[in-house]
Design an enzyme around this catalytic site. Structure first.
Site, PDB file in Angstrom:
ATOM      1  N   GLY A  13       0.822  -1.215   0.000  1.00 26.79           N
ATOM      2  CA  GLY A  13       0.000   0.000   0.000  1.00 26.79           C
ATOM      3  C   GLY A  13       0.851   1.257   0.000  1.00 26.79           C
ATOM      4  O   GLY A  13       0.616   2.194  -0.770  1.00 26.79           O
ATOM      5  N   LYS A  14       1.873   1.258   0.855  1.00 24.96           N
ATOM      6  CA  LYS A  14       2.795   2.402   0.888  1.00 24.96           C
ATOM      7  C   LYS A  14       3.524   2.552  -0.435  1.00 24.96           C
ATOM      8  O   LYS A  14       3.629   3.663  -0.972  1.00 24.96           O
ATOM      9  CB  LYS A  14       3.877   2.164   1.950  1.00 24.96           C
ATOM     10  CG  LYS A  14       3.531   2.500   3.344  1.00 24.96           C
ATOM     11  CD  LYS A  14       4.841   2.400   4.152  1.00 24.96           C
ATOM     12  CE  LYS A  14       4.598   2.223   5.617  1.00 24.96           C
ATOM     13  NZ  LYS A  14       5.867   2.023   6.358  1.00 24.96           N
ATOM     14  N   ASP A  71       8.249   5.351   8.230  1.00 28.59           N
ATOM     15  CA  ASP A  71       7.655   4.657   9.362  1.00 28.59           C
ATOM     16  C   ASP A  71       6.414   5.437   9.761  1.00 28.59           C
ATOM     17  O   ASP A  71       6.457   6.657   9.936  1.00 28.59           O
ATOM     18  CB  ASP A  71       8.612   4.528  10.551  1.00 28.59           C
ATOM     19  CG  ASP A  71       8.138   3.414  11.483  1.00 28.59           C
ATOM     20  OD1 ASP A  71       8.173   2.242  11.071  1.00 28.59           O
ATOM     21  OD2 ASP A  71       7.700   3.722  12.613  1.00 28.59           O
ATOM     22  N   PHE A 154      -5.172   1.142   2.483  1.00 25.99           N
ATOM     23  CA  PHE A 154      -4.626  -0.026   3.175  1.00 25.99           C
ATOM     24  C   PHE A 154      -4.650   0.234   4.677  1.00 25.99           C
ATOM     25  O   PHE A 154      -5.080   1.298   5.131  1.00 25.99           O
ATOM     26  CB  PHE A 154      -3.197  -0.317   2.692  1.00 25.99           C
ATOM     27  CG  PHE A 154      -2.188   0.730   3.092  1.00 25.99           C
ATOM     28  CD1 PHE A 154      -2.065   1.916   2.383  1.00 25.99           C
ATOM     29  CD2 PHE A 154      -1.373   0.546   4.206  1.00 25.99           C
ATOM     30  CE1 PHE A 154      -1.137   2.891   2.765  1.00 25.99           C
ATOM     31  CE2 PHE A 154      -0.442   1.510   4.591  1.00 25.99           C
ATOM     32  CZ  PHE A 154      -0.326   2.684   3.875  1.00 25.99           C
ATOM     33  N   ASP A 157      -7.115   2.497   7.059  1.00 21.96           N
ATOM     34  CA  ASP A 157      -7.924   3.449   6.286  1.00 21.96           C
ATOM     35  C   ASP A 157      -9.445   3.260   6.436  1.00 21.96           C
ATOM     36  O   ASP A 157     -10.174   4.253   6.523  1.00 21.96           O
ATOM     37  CB  ASP A 157      -7.541   3.403   4.797  1.00 21.96           C
ATOM     38  CG  ASP A 157      -6.250   4.160   4.507  1.00 21.96           C
ATOM     39  OD1 ASP A 157      -5.843   4.984   5.339  1.00 21.96           O
ATOM     40  OD2 ASP A 157      -5.662   3.913   3.430  1.00 21.96           O
ATOM     41  N   LYS A 177      -6.773  10.988  -1.299  1.00 19.71           N
ATOM     42  CA  LYS A 177      -5.931  10.644  -0.141  1.00 19.71           C
ATOM     43  C   LYS A 177      -4.575  11.332  -0.261  1.00 19.71           C
ATOM     44  O   LYS A 177      -4.034  11.842   0.723  1.00 19.71           O
ATOM     45  CB  LYS A 177      -5.764   9.122  -0.016  1.00 19.71           C
ATOM     46  CG  LYS A 177      -4.887   8.746   1.180  1.00 19.71           C
ATOM     47  CD  LYS A 177      -4.765   7.256   1.438  1.00 19.71           C
ATOM     48  CE  LYS A 177      -3.785   7.009   2.588  1.00 19.71           C
ATOM     49  NZ  LYS A 177      -3.544   5.586   2.864  1.00 19.71           N
ATOM     50  N   HIS A 182      -0.951  12.079   5.755  1.00 21.59           N
ATOM     51  CA  HIS A 182       0.279  12.242   6.529  1.00 21.59           C
ATOM     52  C   HIS A 182       1.512  12.008   5.652  1.00 21.59           C
ATOM     53  O   HIS A 182       2.498  12.712   5.743  1.00 21.59           O
ATOM     54  CB  HIS A 182       0.250  11.270   7.710  1.00 21.59           C
ATOM     55  CG  HIS A 182      -0.182   9.874   7.374  1.00 21.59           C
ATOM     56  ND1 HIS A 182      -1.337   9.615   6.669  1.00 21.59           N
ATOM     57  CD2 HIS A 182       0.398   8.666   7.578  1.00 21.59           C
ATOM     58  CE1 HIS A 182      -1.447   8.314   6.486  1.00 21.59           C
ATOM     59  NE2 HIS A 182      -0.413   7.717   7.022  1.00 21.59           N
TER      60      HIS A 182
HETATM   61  O1  LIG Z   1      -1.876   5.739   5.124  1.00 21.37           O
HETATM   62  C1  LIG Z   1      -2.174   4.841   5.930  1.00 21.37           C
HETATM   63  N1  LIG Z   1      -3.408   4.324   5.985  1.00 21.37           N
HETATM   64  C2  LIG Z   1      -3.740   3.330   6.806  1.00 21.37           C
HETATM   65  N2  LIG Z   1      -2.887   2.739   7.646  1.00 21.37           N
HETATM   66  C3  LIG Z   1      -1.621   3.231   7.635  1.00 21.37           C
HETATM   67  C4  LIG Z   1      -1.217   4.286   6.806  1.00 21.37           C
HETATM   68  N3  LIG Z   1       0.083   4.550   7.024  1.00 21.37           N
HETATM   69  C5  LIG Z   1       0.477   3.683   7.950  1.00 21.37           C
HETATM   70  N4  LIG Z   1      -0.549   2.884   8.316  1.00 21.37           N
HETATM   71  C6  LIG Z   1      -0.513   1.754   9.257  1.00 21.37           C
HETATM   72  C7  LIG Z   1      -0.292   0.465   8.506  1.00 21.37           C
HETATM   73  C8  LIG Z   1       0.576  -0.314   9.415  1.00 21.37           C
HETATM   74  O2  LIG Z   1      -0.242  -0.953  10.385  1.00 21.37           O
HETATM   75  C9  LIG Z   1       1.403   0.754  10.118  1.00 21.37           C
HETATM   76  C10 LIG Z   1       2.700   1.043   9.395  1.00 21.37           C
HETATM   77  O3  LIG Z   1       3.754   0.324  10.002  1.00 21.37           O
HETATM   78  P1  LIG Z   1       5.229   0.433   9.369  1.00 21.37           P
HETATM   79  O4  LIG Z   1       6.183  -0.318  10.179  1.00 21.37           O
HETATM   80  O5  LIG Z   1       5.515   1.870   9.102  1.00 21.37           O
HETATM   81  O6  LIG Z   1       5.060  -0.251   7.937  1.00 21.37           O
HETATM   82  P2  LIG Z   1       5.059  -1.778   7.514  1.00 21.37           P
HETATM   83  O7  LIG Z   1       5.643  -2.627   8.587  1.00 21.37           O
HETATM   84  O8  LIG Z   1       3.714  -2.149   7.021  1.00 21.37           O
HETATM   85  O9  LIG Z   1       6.033  -1.762   6.246  1.00 21.37           O
HETATM   86  P3  LIG Z   1       7.583  -1.267   6.201  1.00 21.37           P
HETATM   87  O10 LIG Z   1       8.073  -1.174   7.625  1.00 21.37           O
HETATM   88  O11 LIG Z   1       8.294  -2.295   5.407  1.00 21.37           O
HETATM   89  O12 LIG Z   1       7.576   0.062   5.505  1.00 21.37           O
HETATM   90  O13 LIG Z   1       0.601   1.917  10.110  1.00 21.37           O
HETATM   91 MG   LIG Z   2       7.368  -2.028   9.525  1.00 18.66          MG
END
Ligand SMILES: O=c1nc[nH]c2c1ncn2[C@H]1C[C@H](O)[C@@H](COP(=O)(O)OP(=O)(O)OP(=O)(O)O)O1
Ligand SMILES: [Mg+2]
Length: 202
Positions: A13-14, A71, A154, A157, A177, A182
């Protein structure tokens, strides 16, 4: 030649959002999903900024390139800021969005709408070998709904209500979005560093 940036994320999603946000600038976005063998980085920090720096510096070292790490997470006032930096693994190590949402909704049972205030946080760290790592942050304010709504986006949301749109984040189009998120706000703060970021490695 097309400019390229590596985003240190394994979150689909990111990665998509960064693609959308950066393709306007004519930048090709790679993520760790394009490099299946790259190592995992433990998120041991106590803040979003610390974790973004950990991920960015580890991957900058690994790729010998400029890398941006994200993050991010959700902070709910009625839960003293939880899930916060633990957002991805809130309901368990497997990082399941549905289970995370269910856990938040359970914990907020009986809390009235006006007390369900929350915000998304995003910290972006830019790192490269020999470069001083920089961090920028963005937030987006809203309310946690009582039931999930919407199919887009994702993570959390579907339960994040955006007052100025009258919809959940998952009911917004990706363009909508990307105007208010953020992530978009944090990315906008990298504007001044942008030339340096994409011109360094070709
Ligand atoms: O726009 C967003 N809309 C909905 N939820 C979101 C959003 N932005 C972050 N989130 C939530 C998803 C996840 O539960 C956490 C991120 O955790 P975070 O450790 O940064 O990412 P991640 O482990 O999924 O992937 P990675 O570390 O490989 O970038 O916050
Ligand atoms: Mg992570």
């Amino acid at each position: 030649m097309m400019k390229q940036v590596i985003i240190a994320t394994k979150n689909v999603g990111k990665a998509r959002e960064f693609q959308e946000l950066l393709e306007k600038k004519g930048i090709e976005v790679k993520s760790l999903l394009d490099f299946p063998n790259c190592p995992d980085v433990e998120e041991t920090g106590s803040t979003f900024a610390e974790n973004a720096v950990l991920k960015a510096e580890a991957m900058a070292h690994y790729f010998h390139a400029i890398v941006i790490a994200d993050d991010s997470g959700l902070s709910i006032d009625a839960l003293d800021g939880r899930p916060g930096v633990y957002s991805a693994r809130y309901a368990g190590e497997e990082k399941n969005d549905q289970k995370n949402i269910a856990k938040v909704l359970e914990e907020l049972k009986g809390v009235p709408f006006e007390k369900r205030t929350a915000r998304f946080h995003c910290a972006l760290a830019v790192a490269a070998p020999g470069r001083r790592t920089t961090v920028v942050e963005g937030t987006c304010e809203g309310y946690i709904t009582e039931v999930p709504k919407g199919e887009n986006g994702f993570g959390y949301d579907p339960i994040f209500y955006v007052p100025q749109k009258g919809k959940t984040m998952a009911e917004l189009s990706k363009e909508e979005k990307n105007q208010i998120s953020h992530r978009a706000k944090a990315l906008a703060k990298l504007e001044k560093q942008w030339d340096e970021i994409i011109n360094d490695k070709e």
